[in-house]
Design a protein around this motif. Sequence first.
Motif, PDB file in Angstrom:
ATOM      1  N   SER A   1       0.848  -1.195   0.000  1.00 33.80           N
ATOM      2  CA  SER A   1       0.000   0.000   0.000  1.00 33.80           C
ATOM      3  C   SER A   1       0.876   1.235   0.000  1.00 33.80           C
ATOM      4  CB  SER A   1      -0.862   0.040   1.265  1.00 33.80           C
ATOM      5  OG  SER A   1      -2.013  -0.712   1.105  1.00 33.80           O
ATOM      6  N   ASN A   2       0.582   2.161  -0.920  1.00 34.99           N
ATOM      7  CA  ASN A   2       1.372   3.392  -0.947  1.00 34.99           C
ATOM      8  C   ASN A   2       0.454   4.566  -1.260  1.00 34.99           C
ATOM      9  OD1 ASN A   2       3.563   5.131  -0.901  1.00 34.99           O
ATOM     10  ND2 ASN A   2       4.817   3.873  -2.270  1.00 34.99           N
ATOM     11  N   TRP A   3       1.013   5.766  -1.217  1.00 33.57           N
ATOM     12  CA  TRP A   3       0.265   6.978  -1.539  1.00 33.57           C
ATOM     13  C   TRP A   3       0.088   7.065  -3.058  1.00 33.57           C
ATOM     14  CZ3 TRP A   3      -0.475  10.940   2.457  1.00 33.57           C
ATOM     15  CH2 TRP A   3      -0.006  10.532   3.702  1.00 33.57           C
ATOM     16  N   PRO A   4      -0.925   7.784  -3.539  1.00 28.57           N
ATOM     17  CA  PRO A   4      -1.130   7.897  -4.984  1.00 28.57           C
ATOM     18  C   PRO A   4       0.050   8.609  -5.671  1.00 28.57           C
ATOM     19  CG  PRO A   4      -3.062   8.668  -3.783  1.00 28.57           C
ATOM     20  CD  PRO A   4      -1.980   8.454  -2.779  1.00 28.57           C
TER      21      PRO A   4
ATOM     22  N   SER B   1       4.767 -11.893  -7.390  1.00 28.02           N
ATOM     23  CA  SER B   1       3.696 -11.138  -8.019  1.00 28.02           C
ATOM     24  C   SER B   1       3.205 -10.062  -7.046  1.00 28.02           C
ATOM     25  CB  SER B   1       2.586 -12.112  -8.420  1.00 28.02           C
ATOM     26  OG  SER B   1       1.346 -11.510  -8.299  1.00 28.02           O
ATOM     27  N   VAL B   2       3.223  -8.791  -7.491  1.00 34.05           N
ATOM     28  CA  VAL B   2       2.949  -7.666  -6.599  1.00 34.05           C
ATOM     29  C   VAL B   2       1.550  -7.118  -6.837  1.00 34.05           C
ATOM     30  CG1 VAL B   2       3.647  -5.342  -5.911  1.00 34.05           C
ATOM     31  CG2 VAL B   2       5.378  -7.005  -6.589  1.00 34.05           C
ATOM     32  N   LYS B   3       0.805  -6.958  -5.751  1.00 32.21           N
ATOM     33  CA  LYS B   3      -0.446  -6.205  -5.843  1.00 32.21           C
ATOM     34  C   LYS B   3      -0.157  -4.842  -5.216  1.00 32.21           C
ATOM     35  CE  LYS B   3      -5.301  -6.350  -4.677  1.00 32.21           C
ATOM     36  NZ  LYS B   3      -6.234  -6.826  -3.659  1.00 32.21           N
ATOM     37  N   TYR B   4      -0.039  -3.831  -6.072  1.00 35.21           N
ATOM     38  CA  TYR B   4       0.361  -2.511  -5.602  1.00 35.21           C
ATOM     39  C   TYR B   4      -0.879  -1.632  -5.538  1.00 35.21           C
ATOM     40  CZ  TYR B   4       3.045   1.845  -5.396  1.00 35.21           C
ATOM     41  OH  TYR B   4       3.576   3.052  -5.018  1.00 35.21           O
ATOM     42  N   ILE B   5      -1.306  -1.239  -4.323  1.00 36.35           N
ATOM     43  CA  ILE B   5      -2.523  -0.425  -4.215  1.00 36.35           C
ATOM     44  C   ILE B   5      -2.200   0.954  -3.653  1.00 36.35           C
ATOM     45  CG2 ILE B   5      -4.371  -2.127  -4.182  1.00 36.35           C
ATOM     46  CD1 ILE B   5      -4.057  -2.466  -1.266  1.00 36.35           C
ATOM     47  N   GLU B   6      -2.859   1.962  -4.230  1.00 34.36           N
ATOM     48  CA  GLU B   6      -2.602   3.343  -3.794  1.00 34.36           C
ATOM     49  C   GLU B   6      -3.738   3.789  -2.898  1.00 34.36           C
ATOM     50  OE1 GLU B   6      -2.115   5.286  -7.627  1.00 34.36           O
ATOM     51  OE2 GLU B   6       0.024   4.857  -7.541  1.00 34.36           O
ATOM     52  N   ASP B   7      -3.775   3.247  -1.679  1.00 33.91           N
ATOM     53  CA  ASP B   7      -4.916   3.536  -0.818  1.00 33.91           C
ATOM     54  C   ASP B   7      -4.536   4.325   0.424  1.00 33.91           C
ATOM     55  OD1 ASP B   7      -3.567   1.490   0.419  1.00 33.91           O
ATOM     56  OD2 ASP B   7      -5.359   0.412   1.053  1.00 33.91           O
ATOM     57  N   VAL B   8      -3.335   4.919   0.432  1.00 41.34           N
ATOM     58  CA  VAL B   8      -2.971   5.782   1.560  1.00 41.34           C
ATOM     59  C   VAL B   8      -3.135   7.233   1.100  1.00 41.34           C
ATOM     60  CG1 VAL B   8      -1.262   6.252   3.336  1.00 41.34           C
ATOM     61  CG2 VAL B   8      -1.222   4.064   2.141  1.00 41.34           C
ATOM     62  N   ASN B   9      -4.185   7.887   1.562  1.00 36.87           N
ATOM     63  CA  ASN B   9      -4.411   9.279   1.155  1.00 36.87           C
ATOM     64  C   ASN B   9      -4.057  10.268   2.242  1.00 36.87           C
ATOM     65  OD1 ASN B   9      -5.521   9.211  -1.582  1.00 36.87           O
ATOM     66  ND2 ASN B   9      -7.039   7.904  -0.616  1.00 36.87           N
ATOM     67  N   ALA B  10      -4.109   9.802   3.476  1.00 37.95           N
ATOM     68  CA  ALA B  10      -3.731  10.639   4.606  1.00 37.95           C
ATOM     69  C   ALA B  10      -3.389   9.683   5.736  1.00 37.95           C
ATOM     70  CB  ALA B  10      -4.883  11.549   5.015  1.00 37.95           C
ATOM     71  N   ASN B  11      -2.399  10.042   6.533  1.00 40.32           N
ATOM     72  CA  ASN B  11      -1.971   9.159   7.608  1.00 40.32           C
ATOM     73  C   ASN B  11      -3.115   8.811   8.546  1.00 40.32           C
ATOM     74  OD1 ASN B  11       1.036   8.797   7.398  1.00 40.32           O
ATOM     75  ND2 ASN B  11       0.922  11.028   7.322  1.00 40.32           N
ATOM     76  N   GLU B  12      -3.870   9.848   8.941  1.00 42.62           N
ATOM     77  CA  GLU B  12      -4.918   9.648   9.944  1.00 42.62           C
ATOM     78  C   GLU B  12      -6.016   8.737   9.398  1.00 42.62           C
ATOM     79  OE1 GLU B  12      -3.901  12.517   8.740  1.00 42.62           O
ATOM     80  OE2 GLU B  12      -3.202  13.824  10.363  1.00 42.62           O
TER      81      GLU B  12
END
Lengths: 385, 283
Positions: free
Chosen positions: A60-63, A81-92
């Motif tokens: 999981s990483n930031w967009p 095999s990597v599932k890379y998701i951009e689901d961190v939009n804000a720490n809180e």
Amino acid sequence: MVSSNKDPRRITALLAALVALAALALGLAACGGGSSINGGDTESEEVKLEKKASGDVTISNWPLYIDKQTVPDFEKETGVSVKYIEDVNANEEFFAKMDPLLKQGESGGRSLFVVTDWMANKMHELGYLQNFDKSALPNFEQNLVSNLREPNYDPKREFSAPWQSGMTGIIVRKDLAPDVKSICDLFDPKYKGKVEMLNELRDTVPLVMKCLGIDPSEASEDDWMKAIDKIQTAAGSGQIRRFTGNDYGADLTSGNAVAVIGWSGDAVQLQADNPNIEWRMPTEGCILWSDNMVIPVGAPNPTAAEDFINYVYDPKNQAQIEAYVNYVSPVENVKPILLKEEPEVAKNQLIFPSKSFTKNCTIQPSPTGEEEQNLNRAFNAVLNG
Amino acid sequence: MRRRVAPYFLLGPGAAWLLLFFVVPLYYLGELSLNSGVFGSYEFSWHWANYSDALRLYDSQFVRSFLYAGLATLFALLLAYPLAYTIAFKAGRWRNLLLFAVVAPFFTTYLIRTLAWETILSDQSPVVSVLDAVGLAPEGHVLATAGAVIAGLTYNFLPFMVLPIYASLERLDVRLIEAGKDLYASATQTFFRVTLPLSAPGVVAGTLLTFIPASGDYVNAQFLGSANNQMIGNVIQSLYLKQSDYPAAAALSFVLMALILILVIVYIRFAGSEALMGEEAVG
């Protein structure tokens, strides 16, 4: 990303991850509660690695925080095999989502995610993170830049590996606010209603402290409150137009705002799109922060997660990410590679800042416990008038 | 026997849905609102002070929310009634097209519609220079003012006002209006003594459908307002997602629900439940 739902390989991967999770849960149960996941002590367990990484890994990483090629290259090199998701939009927000899972020793299938210093610190204090097995991280050991090797919260870099660093400072419209050079200038009545500040406690308030002559790294709760008061007065009088996330970019472009507190990586992008927008290193200095890769408790396939960390700490691979991302790289020896391939990126002070450029900058302070709660409440009152 | 079971059977799915997605979350929210401690180690402790704190610290945002929502409801009513009246009685073959035009904005998401206003009202826009020229933008900008937030709310909830009023006007028996005229009432008198009372159920429904969501709205204040125009929804959002102060956010949500409930009950008492329920309640 969308089509991955239909990819049978991904579904198998998901099933495998679920089975792994179930097995892990059983394993934990068999241990008879031997592991202290939420015990309050900060002794984290070290990850258990296999000889060679295989299978699947979810990150999981930031967009917009990685180029398009690095993940496929990593998959090709390792067979993972990597599932890379951009689901961190804000720490809180991310914490709010993960907390119920992590509390139970689960990571929702994630093997690795990226959070800012203070959040990494908080998660570690709660026992939500695992320590690295450094034997699988030779590149990290060798290539981490020296000024990030001993942060207060993780002096031996046992559980956090910087993904990218950045600076918080001033971004201006040089045609509309040519003489804004310091944080104090943002309070000049000449720019009433045209100034914006970040809605981030740990970015905005320490910078205003600097304007007041207070060193944020040694600030007491009173010092924080003084700065918050100053911001409150400015917000009340209409000096500050509004508090924003990274939507200040749109306001700078349209001219609704002429000077804002913002992030260096955004400045690189905004400058490229609009030559009238410019980063100004505040005369008082900036705030330095890092986003860090961490391995949560219950992470499936930590071997692959560590492989990924090690992979991005290879300067060659890092250069590829850096050419796309525009933040400050935490990896040594990237600059010489980019000097050949992308000289403009390599010469940019916002991407490869020199020591003299950041000489007045302070590492982002992170208050904790009751102090944090009091400051949050006071700052929240300012944000909401 | 079958007659007695059938209603429960029909209620079942809806009741189960409400139980699962309204009552259960509400229970957890209630429990959360009585937690104490600091972020990361909140514990349940019957901490009623969260409620008194919520009212004490955020009273001005409550007042502001209800003021903005009230004004938006009023403006929406002033815009919607003539519009609905025209569509119901004067539009002729254009009726369906006009109704479609009222609903059309819903084909775009709420967020995008509000962001569009951000562009329309941006400082350099022609709209703002006109407003500035006629003295309607005393601060030199329209965005980041209370006016922009109220205008945004009015716009976004307008269809919720138009449709119920239209529905009640549309089924109004026109023979009653003719009777009014036959009895020598002027057009104005007929409107106030026949048309308006008969469309009251639509007005009451429309005002409730506008006022309730507008009071809890945070999108308009976030994009169109300044720090001094933030509403209670913004406070809850930022307490929950930025400050991670879940107990305070939960308590504030309950206080908001309670206050809206009180306002609505008072309003319905005042407006008369017959108006809300329509002829069924009267007859």
